[in-house]
Design a protein around this motif. Structure first.
Motif, PDB file in Angstrom:
ATOM      1  N   PRO B 370       0.818  -1.225   0.000  1.00 11.78           N
ATOM      2  CA  PRO B 370       0.000   0.000   0.000  1.00 11.78           C
ATOM      3  C   PRO B 370       0.845   1.264   0.000  1.00 11.78           C
ATOM      4  N   LEU B 371       1.986   1.229   0.651  1.00 10.98           N
ATOM      5  CA  LEU B 371       2.826   2.423   0.725  1.00 10.98           C
ATOM      6  C   LEU B 371       3.346   2.801  -0.661  1.00 10.98           C
ATOM      7  N   LEU B 372       3.896   1.825  -1.371  1.00 13.69           N
ATOM      8  CA  LEU B 372       4.487   2.130  -2.675  1.00 13.69           C
ATOM      9  C   LEU B 372       3.422   2.535  -3.684  1.00 13.69           C
ATOM     10  N   MET B 373       2.266   1.871  -3.624  1.00 16.97           N
ATOM     11  CA  MET B 373       1.183   2.218  -4.557  1.00 16.97           C
ATOM     12  C   MET B 373       0.704   3.646  -4.336  1.00 16.97           C
ATOM     13  N   THR B 374       0.589   4.039  -3.074  1.00 20.21           N
ATOM     14  CA  THR B 374       0.065   5.371  -2.765  1.00 20.21           C
ATOM     15  C   THR B 374       1.112   6.439  -3.022  1.00 20.21           C
ATOM     16  N   LEU B 375       2.342   6.159  -2.610  1.00 17.50           N
ATOM     17  CA  LEU B 375       3.424   7.124  -2.810  1.00 17.50           C
ATOM     18  C   LEU B 375       3.717   7.352  -4.291  1.00 17.50           C
ATOM     19  N   ALA B 376       3.488   6.327  -5.112  1.00 23.35           N
ATOM     20  CA  ALA B 376       3.832   6.435  -6.541  1.00 23.35           C
ATOM     21  C   ALA B 376       3.157   7.631  -7.196  1.00 23.35           C
ATOM     22  N   ARG B 377       1.982   8.046  -6.670  1.00 25.51           N
ATOM     23  CA  ARG B 377       1.244   9.162  -7.259  1.00 25.51           C
ATOM     24  C   ARG B 377       1.299  10.409  -6.364  1.00 25.51           C
ATOM     25  N   ALA B 378       2.112  10.365  -5.361  1.00 26.85           N
ATOM     26  CA  ALA B 378       2.251  11.525  -4.469  1.00 26.85           C
ATOM     27  C   ALA B 378       3.351  12.452  -4.991  1.00 26.85           C
ATOM     28  N   ARG B 379       3.826  13.341  -4.137  1.00 30.22           N
ATOM     29  CA  ARG B 379       4.833  14.312  -4.583  1.00 30.22           C
ATOM     30  C   ARG B 379       6.124  13.591  -4.985  1.00 30.22           C
ATOM     31  N   PRO B 380       6.913  14.211  -5.856  1.00 32.95           N
ATOM     32  CA  PRO B 380       8.147  13.545  -6.303  1.00 32.95           C
ATOM     33  C   PRO B 380       9.086  13.294  -5.128  1.00 32.95           C
ATOM     34  N   HIS B 381       9.671  12.111  -5.142  1.00 27.06           N
ATOM     35  CA  HIS B 381      10.548  11.729  -4.031  1.00 27.06           C
ATOM     36  C   HIS B 381      11.582  10.722  -4.522  1.00 27.06           C
ATOM     37  N   THR B 382      12.498  10.397  -3.653  1.00 28.69           N
ATOM     38  CA  THR B 382      13.499   9.376  -3.942  1.00 28.69           C
ATOM     39  C   THR B 382      13.209   8.169  -3.072  1.00 28.69           C
ATOM     40  N   HIS B 383      13.274   6.995  -3.669  1.00 30.39           N
ATOM     41  CA  HIS B 383      12.954   5.771  -2.946  1.00 30.39           C
ATOM     42  C   HIS B 383      14.185   4.879  -2.851  1.00 30.39           C
ATOM     43  N   LEU B 384      14.548   4.524  -1.598  1.00 27.14           N
ATOM     44  CA  LEU B 384      15.697   3.636  -1.356  1.00 27.14           C
ATOM     45  C   LEU B 384      15.213   2.415  -0.581  1.00 27.14           C
ATOM     46  N   PRO B 385      15.119   1.265  -1.206  1.00 26.38           N
ATOM     47  CA  PRO B 385      14.616   0.083  -0.488  1.00 26.38           C
ATOM     48  C   PRO B 385      15.734  -0.835   0.019  1.00 26.38           C
ATOM     49  N   LEU B 386      15.278  -1.957   0.541  1.00 25.38           N
ATOM     50  CA  LEU B 386      16.141  -2.991   1.125  1.00 25.38           C
ATOM     51  C   LEU B 386      16.645  -3.896  -0.002  1.00 25.38           C
ATOM     52  N   THR B 387      17.601  -3.388  -0.778  1.00 23.84           N
ATOM     53  CA  THR B 387      17.954  -4.041  -2.035  1.00 23.84           C
ATOM     54  C   THR B 387      18.493  -5.452  -1.852  1.00 23.84           C
ATOM     55  N   GLY B 388      19.271  -5.670  -0.808  1.00 27.38           N
ATOM     56  CA  GLY B 388      19.864  -6.997  -0.619  1.00 27.38           C
ATOM     57  C   GLY B 388      19.035  -7.932   0.228  1.00 27.38           C
ATOM     58  N   GLY B 389      17.902  -7.442   0.755  1.00 29.88           N
ATOM     59  CA  GLY B 389      16.996  -8.304   1.499  1.00 29.88           C
ATOM     60  C   GLY B 389      17.400  -8.601   2.930  1.00 29.88           C
ATOM     61  N   SER B 390      18.519  -8.071   3.388  1.00 31.12           N
ATOM     62  CA  SER B 390      18.966  -8.344   4.757  1.00 31.12           C
ATOM     63  C   SER B 390      18.392  -7.278   5.684  1.00 31.12           C
ATOM     64  N   ILE B 391      17.423  -7.653   6.515  1.00 33.07           N
ATOM     65  CA  ILE B 391      16.697  -6.655   7.308  1.00 33.07           C
ATOM     66  C   ILE B 391      17.601  -6.004   8.353  1.00 33.07           C
ATOM     67  N   GLY B 392      17.176  -4.798   8.775  1.00 32.47           N
ATOM     68  CA  GLY B 392      18.003  -4.005   9.683  1.00 32.47           C
ATOM     69  C   GLY B 392      18.790  -2.942   8.937  1.00 32.47           C
ATOM     70  N   LEU B 393      18.362  -2.620   7.727  1.00 32.66           N
ATOM     71  CA  LEU B 393      19.045  -1.593   6.938  1.00 32.66           C
ATOM     72  C   LEU B 393      18.390  -0.228   7.057  1.00 32.66           C
ATOM     73  N   GLY B 394      17.063  -0.190   7.212  1.00 36.18           N
ATOM     74  CA  GLY B 394      16.326   1.058   7.037  1.00 36.18           C
ATOM     75  C   GLY B 394      16.827   2.221   7.883  1.00 36.18           C
ATOM     76  N   LEU B 395      16.994   2.007   9.187  1.00 35.87           N
ATOM     77  CA  LEU B 395      17.415   3.106  10.062  1.00 35.87           C
ATOM     78  C   LEU B 395      18.816   3.609   9.677  1.00 35.87           C
ATOM     79  N   PRO B 396      19.799   2.723   9.503  1.00 37.18           N
ATOM     80  CA  PRO B 396      21.110   3.213   9.055  1.00 37.18           C
ATOM     81  C   PRO B 396      21.059   3.896   7.685  1.00 37.18           C
ATOM     82  N   LEU B 397      20.289   3.336   6.778  1.00 38.28           N
ATOM     83  CA  LEU B 397      20.159   3.921   5.436  1.00 38.28           C
ATOM     84  C   LEU B 397      19.666   5.359   5.531  1.00 38.28           C
ATOM     85  N   ALA B 398      18.716   5.591   6.426  1.00 31.10           N
ATOM     86  CA  ALA B 398      18.187   6.948   6.619  1.00 31.10           C
ATOM     87  C   ALA B 398      19.271   7.900   7.106  1.00 31.10           C
ATOM     88  N   ILE B 399      20.146   7.414   7.985  1.00 28.57           N
ATOM     89  CA  ILE B 399      21.249   8.251   8.489  1.00 28.57           C
ATOM     90  C   ILE B 399      22.129   8.707   7.329  1.00 28.57           C
TER      91      ILE B 399
END
Lengths: 518, 518
Positions: B370-399
């Protein structure tokens, strides 16, 4: 279990048949059949950890106390990667661990999906044995081999990699336990040669480690001391020792190289029993790495894979040593302190109040000197330190120890910097209602590094360097963190407050954290 | 800097000269001279992390946004080991990272001190380049090569291992930056061949990744669509994409294999631009791993190390495409929801309120659809996901993203299970006062595993299996954890509460955590 089993069920059933009865797990999709199998073979207790480093550190603590391996269950290469630092510690402690890592189905690996990685590559630096099953039909046999490898003297990390299809495809049956590869017997010639050395009048020390440092081995060492006066010493980070009142006294080798040199000054021969020669932990410019005194000779009574405890008993008999050890520690409890809370007053409180036969899962680091000196003359206890030097072990180690010894109080004195590595462990302590008292030394600093910066001769630190050691901005609040992870916590700012809180923790069962504002 | 420099100073000065201006650090004794050198060359900003996985994940986030490498600084093999899982993610994202690992002094390694390990072995599975300096005199040159290797198209993890004596011994001078090994040009023949394919009347899709998916590359893809009608698609975990209003619309390939098969049904040719063929994330019994429709042909316009963006521009010109792209997304903001808080209403609030050009450091996992579907039509932004699938990335990635783009709001929607892996990241957000809003989906569950247990056909789970996915006992309290780590936090239990808290977070700068009780 009815009908045909799958590979996952053959794994769990074989583990149980081989005496492995606990599994520290952080599973993912590729391990779902193994998770499901936990319900068909319920003798294996699964313990969920929120991070793989907690699972592997707990397996280390369990193995050190139980003397047999726990299993882990981790999610592909990255899950294993998160557990590697504490497997490094387990390797250094020669702890038996059956380290189970799921992988993609064999036929899926060719597609290099996002979680694909070189699992064998990750595992190699920490493992004494590695195997990747290729078929559900071999999982049971491979598991029995893994348990045998983990238990093989002196103990090690046996990594078994199980692709998902080896879990879900049909298997035949569980495998029987394989014979133990126990410690090799030390020859009579070697015992005789060492007996002669101990009668040659030279100033000697015996450096004990492993089973030579506990139980019957330690008793025999005390008998040898009674006969020969040989000095009994152990490594600063000996993985498992038994200090305290009534026990044979063993002097602990200090941490820094020049202290070791002074400690060993005048020693003419060192007898190694399951240990390596003493070296400094780190190198420093112009300071010694090799700490054996010049001209001092080194001899092996037992290598780590050999039966050092048995060799000590044979040596004691060969020497005609008395039946009872000398050099037993007398109880000397410090008074309960008042006033300022620091590493000395914390140590006095812990030594005064900790009950008989507690287990100290120790990552006190810079606070360890007063703690170990004071505890050495307190009630008999078991000491488990940070053997491999990779911080973030103490909290997980306490989990494993508590599960291996349900009737004993576990105390975990921990630096705040190291505790931040694996704070998720608190959640598992709460979930399993483990009888652990955590003491956080809240000095808001990588205190060790303040010493080290000067010792390495790196000059006067400026603002950037100091910022790399200082944890004040922001201040971690360990009572809030513990509360958020389900563990009752309180903060002590004086020796009296700490004593009151620690006393109440000793009187009750269950997890508890005290933030000692040192 | 006056007088002769040491190896550590030559490292820092060379890094700065090569354009590396930030270092995510968790140093120890063996890195003290490197730490001291941070004061003699102050253009390198040190950012302290409480755990190495935070440092490496931050380096990933920084590199994805800045398009150039950050450095890390880690403590021997076990320190590196703690950072490996997020280096796996960086490897999968082809993020440039200069991964610096301290080691014992060269002459100290022979003694096998407790922290000694096979650092090259740990590093190999995640590194595109590895080198161990043997002399202070080569550190500068080795550093310049490491930066070049990290930046070499498409980007990778370059691991430089620096023994402590290479830091403290004298060096000559800093090294000059080496030329970039930029992306290889795609031949005119290849462009012409693909142009012909896009005119052959077959149903085609272009699968975009890397620089082909952002900026000029994306614009060119939109022009090609305008001319040929080719479908534009990207990987579910494409490391860096630019969705939202005014941007060329790219369809995201779904997660599960059978969904991918349906998504691609009827496609007769797929043109790969910097990407690999679509496969399922995991294998499942009886479900496809390979998701390319039968008979569909695969062609490469550009391999990952090639200039896919430039090739798209040449292809657009070769096709005589119009100067402006077609298929641009129109702004479609959802209304602010009321009532129950769940992954849908969370998504509506985020899409409604997130400002222009925010960066989404996304580890929403089971809540992502739901997040990606809704954001896709929202304001322009940059999307950085969990590319390698190893969880525990999001908080450091944000830093890392926040430090690479100081003027932009960073939003970090995160599952609670994954956030527990690297919760220490919150402390660095507070310490650096980063403009990050973390949204924790507090479902107290490894929610993904509930799906997965059924999908793998592991049967009806029993109590033991369910316990391995359930995080209710005890319930983590993320507002307390965040508070304990210095980040202001609040809890939302309804859509209205969440909207009010999120709106206030968007209006201010600085770190903020909202625990969304979904």
């Amino acid at each position: 279990m009815e009908g045909q089993m799958n590979g996952a069920q053959s794994l769990v059933k074989t583990l149980v048949g081989c005496g492995v009865d606990i599994c520290f797990a952080n599973p993912g999709t590729s391990e779902m059949h193994f998770v499901a199998a936990l319900d068909s073979v319920t003798e294996l207790r699964p313990v969920l950890c929120l991070f793989e480093g907690v699972a592997t550190g707990a397996a280390d603590g369990y193995g050190r106390i139980a003397g047999k391996p726990a299993a882990t269950l981790m999610h592909l290469g990255p899950g294993l990667a998160n557990g590697l630092a504490n497997l490094h510690n387990a390797r250094r402690a020669a702890t038996p661990v059956v380290n189970i890592v799921g992988d993609h189905a064999t036929y899926h690996l060719q597609y290099d999906a996002p979680l694909t990685s070189d699992i064998v590559g990750f595992a190699r630096p920490v493992s004494s044995w590695i195997h990747e099953s290729k078929s559900a039909k071999t999982v049971a046999a491979d598991t029995a081999r893994a348990v045998q490898a983990a238990r093989a003297a002196p103990g090690g990390v046996a990594t078994l990699i199980l692709p998902a299809d080896t879990a879900w495809n049909p298997a035949d049956r569980a495998a029987q336990a394989l014979p133990d590869i126990g410690p090799a017997k030390v020859s009579a010639d070697t015992v005789e040669a060492i007996a002669k050395l101990l009668s040659n009048g030279k100033k000697a020390a015996m450096l004990l480690r492993g089973r030579a440092l506990i139980g019957d081995g330690l008793e025999a060492a005390g008998r040898i001391h009674a006969k020969t006066g040989v000095r009994l010493i152990c490594d600063n980070f000996a993985p498992h020792s038994e200090p305290g009142a009534g026990r044979v006294t063993v002097e602990r080798i200090p941490y820094f190289g020049e202290q070791i040199t002074a400690f060993l000054a005048g020693t003419e021969q060192i007898i190694l029993v399951g240990s390596k020669p003493p070296v400094s932990f780190f190198a420093y410019p112009g300071k010694p790495s090799w700490c054996v005194p010049e001209g001092c000779e080194l001899f092996h009574l037992a290598h780590p894979h050999e039966d050092g405890a048995g060799a000590l008993q044979n040596l004691a008999d060969a020497l005609g040593a008395p039946a009872k050890p000398a050099l037993c520690t007398e109880l000397q409890l410090p008074d309960l302190p008042k006033g300022r809370l620091n590493s000395y007053t914390v140590a006095q409180v812990i030594a005064h109040l900790t009950p008989d036969h507690a287990i100290i899962a120790d990552e006190s680091n810079t606070a360890s000197l007063p703690l170990l000196m004071t505890l050495a003359r307190a009630r008999p206890h078991t000491h488990l330190p940070l053997t491999g030097g990779s911080i973030g072990l103490g909290l997980p180690l306490a989990i494993g120890a508590a599960l291996a010894a349900p009737g004993r109080k576990v105390v975990c004195p921990h630096g705040d910097g190291g505790a931040a590595y694996t704070m998720q462990a608190l959640w598992t302590m709460a979930r399993e209602n483990l009888d652990i008292t955590v003491v956080i030394y809240a000095n808001r600093s990588y205190a060790i590094l303040n010493y080290e910066l000067q010792r390495v001769g790196a000059g006067t630190p400026g603002a950037n360097a100091l910022a790399m050691m200082d944890l004040h901005n922001p201040e971690m609040n360990w009572t809030k963190i513990a509360d958020g992870l389900g563990v009752e916590a309180s903060r002590a700012t004086t020796a009296e407050e700490f004593a009151a809180q620690y006393e109440s923790a000793m009187k009750r069962k269950g997890p508890r954290l005290i933030e000692a504002m040192t």
